[in-house]
Design an enzyme around this catalytic site. Structure first.
Site, PDB file in Angstrom:
ATOM      1  N   ARG A  52       0.808  -1.228   0.000  1.00 11.17           N
ATOM      2  CA  ARG A  52       0.000   0.000   0.000  1.00 11.17           C
ATOM      3  C   ARG A  52       0.834   1.268   0.000  1.00 11.17           C
ATOM      4  NH1 ARG A  52      -2.743  -3.954   1.786  1.00 11.17           N
ATOM      5  NH2 ARG A  52      -0.696  -4.445   2.582  1.00 11.17           N
ATOM      6  N   THR A  53       1.755   1.379   0.960  1.00 13.39           N
ATOM      7  CA  THR A  53       2.482   2.639   1.159  1.00 13.39           C
ATOM      8  C   THR A  53       3.316   2.969  -0.076  1.00 13.39           C
ATOM      9  OG1 THR A  53       2.578   1.998   3.476  1.00 13.39           O
ATOM     10  CG2 THR A  53       3.943   3.858   2.812  1.00 13.39           C
ATOM     11  N   LYS A 101      25.297  -6.054  -1.105  1.00 12.28           N
ATOM     12  CA  LYS A 101      26.756  -6.212  -1.216  1.00 12.28           C
ATOM     13  C   LYS A 101      27.469  -5.487  -0.080  1.00 12.28           C
ATOM     14  CE  LYS A 101      26.354  -6.080  -6.252  1.00 12.28           C
ATOM     15  NZ  LYS A 101      26.549  -5.188  -7.387  1.00 12.28           N
ATOM     16  N   ARG A 134      11.158   3.843   3.761  1.00 16.25           N
ATOM     17  CA  ARG A 134      10.754   2.830   4.751  1.00 16.25           C
ATOM     18  C   ARG A 134      12.006   2.050   5.135  1.00 16.25           C
ATOM     19  NH1 ARG A 134       5.638  -1.117   4.740  1.00 16.25           N
ATOM     20  NH2 ARG A 134       4.739   0.891   5.327  1.00 16.25           N
ATOM     21  N   HIS A 152       4.732   5.657  11.711  1.00 17.48           N
ATOM     22  CA  HIS A 152       4.276   5.530  10.317  1.00 17.48           C
ATOM     23  C   HIS A 152       3.323   6.715  10.113  1.00 17.48           C
ATOM     24  CE1 HIS A 152       3.077   4.055   6.529  1.00 17.48           C
ATOM     25  NE2 HIS A 152       2.707   2.824   6.836  1.00 17.48           N
TER      26      HIS A 152
HETATM   27  N1   CP Z   1      -0.391  -0.105   5.886  1.00 21.05           N
HETATM   28  C1   CP Z   1       0.842  -0.341   5.375  1.00 21.05           C
HETATM   29  O1   CP Z   1       1.850   0.281   5.749  1.00 21.05           O
HETATM   30  O2   CP Z   1       0.858  -1.314   4.423  1.00 21.05           O
HETATM   31  P1   CP Z   1       2.155  -1.768   3.598  1.00 21.05           P
HETATM   32  O3   CP Z   1       3.097  -2.426   4.567  1.00 21.05           O
HETATM   33  O4   CP Z   1       1.650  -2.704   2.530  1.00 21.05           O
HETATM   34  O5   CP Z   1       2.776  -0.528   3.002  1.00 21.05           O
END
Ligand code: CP
Length: 310
Positions: A59-60, A87, A109, A137
C-alpha cells in the site's frame, strides 16, 4: 497557503494540530483532483522524488508513487532486495549516491527506528518517513484520522480503540499521537504481552477485554499481528489470539451500536478480523487506502513548497 511547522515528516509527534489540519485541508483539494477524469496536476513538474524501501510494502509504496505521479513529479524507486545493499553498502552511501542524481525528496521505509530522523541530519533533501521499524508511520496515521473525519464528521470527541499487536506497531504510536492532537480519546486493547508497559504515560486507556473495548468505542482500528516480528512467543496460538482478540461478525452484531471498523492492512484474515467483518459496510478499509493517496499528495506538496526553486 498555510506552511507546515516542520521541514521533514519523520513522525506525528513533531507535528502541531494546525499542521495536521493544514494537511487535511490540502488533502481535501487533492481528493477532488483524483476523482476527476484527469487525475493530475502539474504542481511538481520540477521536483524529483526517490522512494527508498528497505522493507516490504504494498500500500504505502504504491500510494506514494501514485501521489507523486499525480503531482507530476519525476519518480525513482529503490528496493533493498536486488540492490547493492546486499553487497554491504551503507544507508548513507546508498542515499548519497541516489541524491547525486539530483533528487529533491526522499520517501523512506526502513526496519530501524529513527532511520528517517537520522537521514534528515545527513542529507539536504526533504525526508518523509514511510515507516521506521516499530517507531512511527506518520502518513498511515494521517490517512486513518482523515478517514475517521470523513466517516464521522470530526475526530474531536470520538473514542477510538486500537486493538492487537501494539508493542510492534508503528501504526499504533503514530495513531495515538495524531488522534490525541485532534481531540479524540484513545484506548489500546490486547493481551498484556502485546501492550508496552510505557503506554499509560501516553495518556491512553488500556483494556484486555475486546468486548469491553468495543462497547466503549466509536471506532475500532484492528491491527495486524506482525508475525515477522514475533521473536519470542507473545501468545500461545493464533487460534487463541483470534478467539480472545479477533473481531468477528457475531461480536460486531451483538453490540448495541454501529461502530466503524478500520485496518491499516495487510490483513491476516481470520486472525485479527474475519472476512465478513473486513468486507462489511461498517469497515472503511478501502476508503483508508483511497484517502492515502490524497494525504500523501498533500504532505509531498506542502514539503515541496519549502524547496528553493531557481
Ligand atoms: N499499511 C501499510 O503500511 O501497508 P504496507 O506495509 O503494505 O505498506
Amino acid at each position: 497557503m498555510e506552511q507546515l511547522s516542520v521541514g521533514h515528516l519523520t513522525g506525528i509527534r513533531d507535528l502541531t494540530r494546525e499542521d495536521i489540519l493544514t494537511i487535511f485541508q490540502t488533502a481535501d483539494a487533492f481528493k477532488q483532483v483524483i476523482n476527476r477524469p484527469i487525475k493530475k496536476v502539474p504542481s511538481l513538474r520540477d521536483i524529483t522524488i526517490a522512494n527508498l524501501f528497505f522493507e516490504n510494502s504494498t500500500r504505502t509504496k504504491l500510494s506514494f508513487e501514485l501521489a507523486e505521479k499525480r503531482l507530476s513529479a519525476d519518480v525513482v524507486n529503490f528496493s533493498a532486495s536486488g540492490s547493492s545493499v546486499k553487497k554491504g553498502e551503507t544507508l548513507i552511501d546508498t542515499v548519497n549516491n541516489i541524491l547525486s542524481m539530483k533528487v529533491d525528496m526522499v520517501v523512506m521505509r526502513h526496519p530501524n527506528p529513527g532511520a528517517a530522523q537520522f537521514l534528515t541530519k545527513k542529507i539536504k533533501a526533504k525526508v518523509i518517513n514511510a515507516g521506521d521499524g516499530t517507531h512511527e508511520h506518520p502518513t498511515q496515521a494521517l490517512l486513518d484520522a482523515y478517514s475517521i473525519r470523513e466517516k464521522l464528521g470530526e475526530v474531536a470527541g470520538k473514542k477510538v480503540v486500537i486493538v492487537g499487536d501494539i508493542i510492534h506497531s508503528r501504526v499504533a504510536l503514530s495513531n495515538i499521537y495524531a488522534l490525541q492532537k485532534l481531540g479524540a480519546e484513545v484506548m489500546v486493547c490486547g493481551p498484556t504481552t502485546l501492550i508496552p508497559k510505557y503506554i499509560g504515560d501516553l495518556g491512553v486507556k488500556v483494556s484486555h477485554n475486546l468486548r469491553e473495548a468495543l462497547e466503549w468505542c466509536d471506532v475500532a482500528n484492528m491491527l495486524r499481528i506482525q508475525l515477522e516480528r514475533q521473536d519470542i512467543q507473545f501468545f500461545p496460538t493464533l487460534r487463541e489470539y483470534s478467539q480472545l482478540f479477533g473481531l468477528n461478525k457475531t461480536l460486531l452484531d451483538s453490540l448495541d451500536k454501529e461502530i466503524v471498523v478500520m485496518h491499516p492492512g495487510p490483513i491476516n484474515r481470520g486472525v485479527e478480523i474475519t472476512s465478513d467483518v473486513a468486507d462489511s459496510q461498517q469497515a472503511i478499509i478501502l476508503n483508508q487506502v483511497e484517502n492515502g493517496v490524497a494525504i500523501r499528495m498533500a504532505v509531498i506538496y506542502l514539503l515541496a513548497a519549502q524547496i528553493e526553486r531557481n
